[in-house]
Design an enzyme around this catalytic site. Structure first.
Site, mmCIF file in Angstrom:
data_model
loop_
_atom_site.group_PDB
_atom_site.id
_atom_site.type_symbol
_atom_site.label_atom_id
_atom_site.label_comp_id
_atom_site.label_asym_id
_atom_site.label_seq_id
_atom_site.Cartn_x
_atom_site.Cartn_y
_atom_site.Cartn_z
ATOM 1 N N ASN A 1 0.979 10.151 7.667
ATOM 2 C CA ASN A 1 0.787 10.419 6.233
ATOM 3 C C ASN A 1 1.153 11.869 5.967
ATOM 4 O OD1 ASN A 1 -0.110 7.860 5.559
ATOM 5 N ND2 ASN A 1 -2.237 8.350 6.048
ATOM 6 N N ASP B 1 -8.142 -0.298 1.329
ATOM 7 C CA ASP B 1 -8.208 0.752 2.354
ATOM 8 C C ASP B 1 -9.391 1.686 2.100
ATOM 9 O OD1 ASP B 1 -6.901 2.202 4.674
ATOM 10 O OD2 ASP B 1 -6.871 3.794 3.179
ATOM 11 N N HIS C 1 -12.468 2.046 4.709
ATOM 12 C CA HIS C 1 -12.864 3.314 5.326
ATOM 13 C C HIS C 1 -14.338 3.608 5.061
ATOM 14 C CE1 HIS C 1 -9.245 5.064 6.988
ATOM 15 N NE2 HIS C 1 -8.557 4.710 5.921
ATOM 16 N N HIS D 1 -1.335 -1.593 7.896
ATOM 17 C CA HIS D 1 -2.066 -1.378 9.154
ATOM 18 C C HIS D 1 -3.363 -2.166 9.066
ATOM 19 C CE1 HIS D 1 -4.774 1.209 6.886
ATOM 20 N NE2 HIS D 1 -3.724 1.857 6.433
ATOM 21 N N THR E 1 -0.787 4.567 6.592
ATOM 22 C CA THR E 1 -0.232 4.079 5.320
ATOM 23 C C THR E 1 1.227 4.481 5.071
ATOM 24 O OG1 THR E 1 -2.382 3.912 4.296
ATOM 25 C CG2 THR E 1 -0.527 4.208 2.816
ATOM 26 N N LYS F 1 -1.937 4.642 -4.678
ATOM 27 C CA LYS F 1 -1.525 5.758 -3.828
ATOM 28 C C LYS F 1 -0.060 6.101 -4.073
ATOM 29 C CE LYS F 1 -4.430 4.730 0.233
ATOM 30 N NZ LYS F 1 -4.406 4.364 1.664
ATOM 31 N N ASP F 2 0.234 7.389 -4.187
ATOM 32 C CA ASP F 2 1.632 7.812 -4.392
ATOM 33 C C ASP F 2 2.546 7.280 -3.279
ATOM 34 O OD1 ASP F 2 0.634 9.552 -2.387
ATOM 35 O OD2 ASP F 2 0.508 11.259 -3.760
ATOM 36 N N ARG F 3 2.126 7.449 -2.015
ATOM 37 C CA ARG F 3 3.011 7.028 -0.908
ATOM 38 C C ARG F 3 3.197 5.519 -0.861
ATOM 39 N NH1 ARG F 3 -1.823 8.897 0.962
ATOM 40 N NH2 ARG F 3 -3.026 7.734 2.503
HETATM 41 ZN ZN LIG Z 1 -6.500 4.184 5.708
#
Ligand SMILES: [Zn+2]
Length: 543
Positions: A97, A302, A306, A350, A76, A158-160
């Site tokens: 990450n 995501d 997962h 991804h 990510t 997500k922060d990123r």
């Molecule tokens: Zn992932």
């Protein structure tokens, strides 16, 4: 001579002058990243989609059907950085990450920053910034080009996913803090206090409204593009015996991180769309002639992927619902910015592999690589071979970091240690390729897995030996799935452009993730991000 000159001058005078180098710009660029979206989700779920989401973009825009990541690892953080900087971890420096920072001798998270403070929460969740990303994004270049008048806002659970795309000069990035709070937050890197529209959103009860029952949005019998609901390949949630519909999220929340459970359901994408619409309104994006940028990442795909794997009913339902959320955002853009006045692109950070245990049940070579065991064997080997303890500093992201201090002290030659360890690693089951630092900094690999390794290899930050497993092998438990490799299931992702300045069409021509940022830059007539290695996808730009 004179006659020629006159003829030339006459020709110049008569030919229609191209009035401008850049066409009229969009008022807003929206860069959408769907976390863990494989290209085939577009084709597999096509018949389930309505006309106003994915289909609207594909039918009226331009689709790159053979679009790939050109580096390893496909995670990510690196994914979001590469989409928006137009380059790879070798240059932008987001090599995972998280990674082992050999200079500080400790693991670091790609956007953590202890020099900034949380905004909107008492927790540490806001102590984040893009300071580890070494290059600019196209949003940064747009800010510089417009004398900081064109705005940039980043949004993701997500922060990123919010911080890296928006870049170093963003007006704001917002991400979701679950736990017992359920609020959108930010960091003092951007602001001292949340704006009123964010506070209003947080107090609106919107997040709480998604603590409801998750059932399929359509009749589950129409979900023909996935396996049976109850199978051995899915995790599910704590507190529910089977990974089967329906899921009572209100009941399951206390055992699954309270508000965090929303992230791992399609409602996390709905909440992201709600917040993105509030941002468009609250920040007046696309309201004047100076181009603004909204980066919007849908993270729930995501988490669901997962948890349940590529072939699950849960993934199928999540994409059917995401299609509705995207339709909703496009409709809102029509209304607030104006149809044809904005440009959207949609891609992913991804892909993902089918659950290896499932593939194995269908006789496809696949399985699980035990990296803990490999590390133990490696340490035993290093001890015997070099007569030293703790030569291996760290193993992470399929990279081995050596102890430089110890090698210097014991007068061990780096190239020698690297090549012996590489030779040892290659003898392990399900390891197919190994590269040493020495090889990666001295040779130039043009394509294939070796090229991808090199594009993902940052000479300063990366490790000393990089290993690659066989296709279909992951480091993960035997349920659910993950990503990170350079194989096509992880690299092949959608790329769709839609809206102002975009031709209609599609192509099977190969394109790569770093091509996206210079394409947007070319369209806007702004500088390419400063470390760009991709090229503009001119095939779909209007002259
Ligand atoms: Zn992932």
């Amino acid at each position: 001579m004179k006659r020629y000159f006159l003829a030339f001058a006459l020709l110049l005078a008569l030919s229609p002058v191209k009035a401008q180098l850049v066409n009229e710009k969009p008022k807003l660029v929206v860069g959408i990243v769907v976390d863990q979206m494989r290209y085939d989700y577009l084709t597999r779920f096509w018949d389930q989609f309505g006309n106003d989401g994915f289909k609207r973009m594909v039918n009226n825009g331009f689709t790159f059907k053979n679009n790939h990541f050109n580096y390893i690892p496909t995670y990510t953080g690196p994914g979001h950085a590469s989409v928006f900087t137009g380059t790879t971890p070798a240059s932008h420096g987001i090599i995972g990450n998280g990674w082992y920072n050999k200079f500080e001798e400790e693991p670091v998270y790609c956007v953590s920053d202890s020099s900034v403070k949380s905004v909107g929460t008492e927790s540490y969740a806001g102590e984040m910034s893009p300071h580890r990303m070494l290059s600019t994004t196209f949003a940064d270049e747009n800010r510089l080009h417009t004398q900081m008048k064109g705005k940039t806002i980043g949004v993701a659970l997500k922060d990123r996913g919010a911080i890296l795309p928006a870049g170093h000069t963003a007006n704001a990035a917002y991400w979701f803090h679950g736990k017992e709070e359920g609020h959108w937050i930010s960091s003092s890197f951007y602001m001292e206090d949340l704006p009123k529209w964010v506070k209003d959103f947080n107090s609106s009860g919107k997040a709480k409204s998604y603590l409801k029952t998750w059932n399929t949005v359509k009749d589950v019998n129409s979900y023909a593009q996935s396996g049976i609901d109850e199978n051995n390949f899915e995790f599910g949630y704590d507190g529910k015996e089977t990974a089967t519909f329906p899921y009572d999220l209100k009941k399951l929340a206390p055992q699954n991180g309270d508000f965090d459970i929303i992230k791992a359901t399609p409602f996390g994408n709905d909440l992201t769309a709600d917040f993105a619409k509030a941002a468009i309104k609250g920040e007046s994006l696309g309201k004047d002639e100076i181009t603004d940028v909204l980066t919007l990442s849908f993270s729930s795909t995501d988490y669901v992927g997962h948890n349940f794997g590529v072939n699950s009913k849960e993934v199928e339902d999540t994409y059917i619902r995401l299609d509705l959320a995207i339709a909703d955002v496009l409709k809102y853009l029509d209304q607030e910015v104006g149809e044809g006045q904005y440009t959207v692109f949609l891609t992913s950070d991804h892909g993902a592999v089918d659950v290896p245990a499932y593939l194995k049940s269908k006789n496809i070579p696949s399985g699980y690589f035990d990296d803990g065991k490999a590390r133990d064997k490696l340490e035993t080997f290093a001890k015997e071979e070099f007569k030293v303890d703790s030569l291996i500093r760290n193993v992470s992201n399929s990279q081995i970091f050596l102890n430089y201090g110890l090698m210097k002290q014991k007068k061990l030659l780096a190239e020698d240690v690297e090549s012996k360890i590489a030779h040892f690693m290659l003898q392990q089951d399900n390891i197919s390729k190994v590269f040493t630092r020495d090889q990666l900094v001295s040779a130039g690999y043009a394509s294939g897995i070796s090229g991808s390794i090199q594009n993902g290899y940052n000479q300063k930050r990366s490790g000393d030996i990089v290993f690659v497993t066989d296709p279909g092998y992951i480091v993960y438990p035997e349920k659910g799935t993950t990503h990170g490799s350079g194989f096509s299931y992880d690299t092949h992702v959608p790329l769709i452009f839609f809206g102002k300045g975009i031709k209609k069409g599609s192509t099977f021509e190969h394109s790569e993730i770093p091509d996206i940022a210079p394409t947007i830059s070319a369209m806007l007539g702004i500088s390419f991000p400063n470390a760009t290695t991709g090229k503009p996808l001119s095939i779909m730009l209007k002259d």
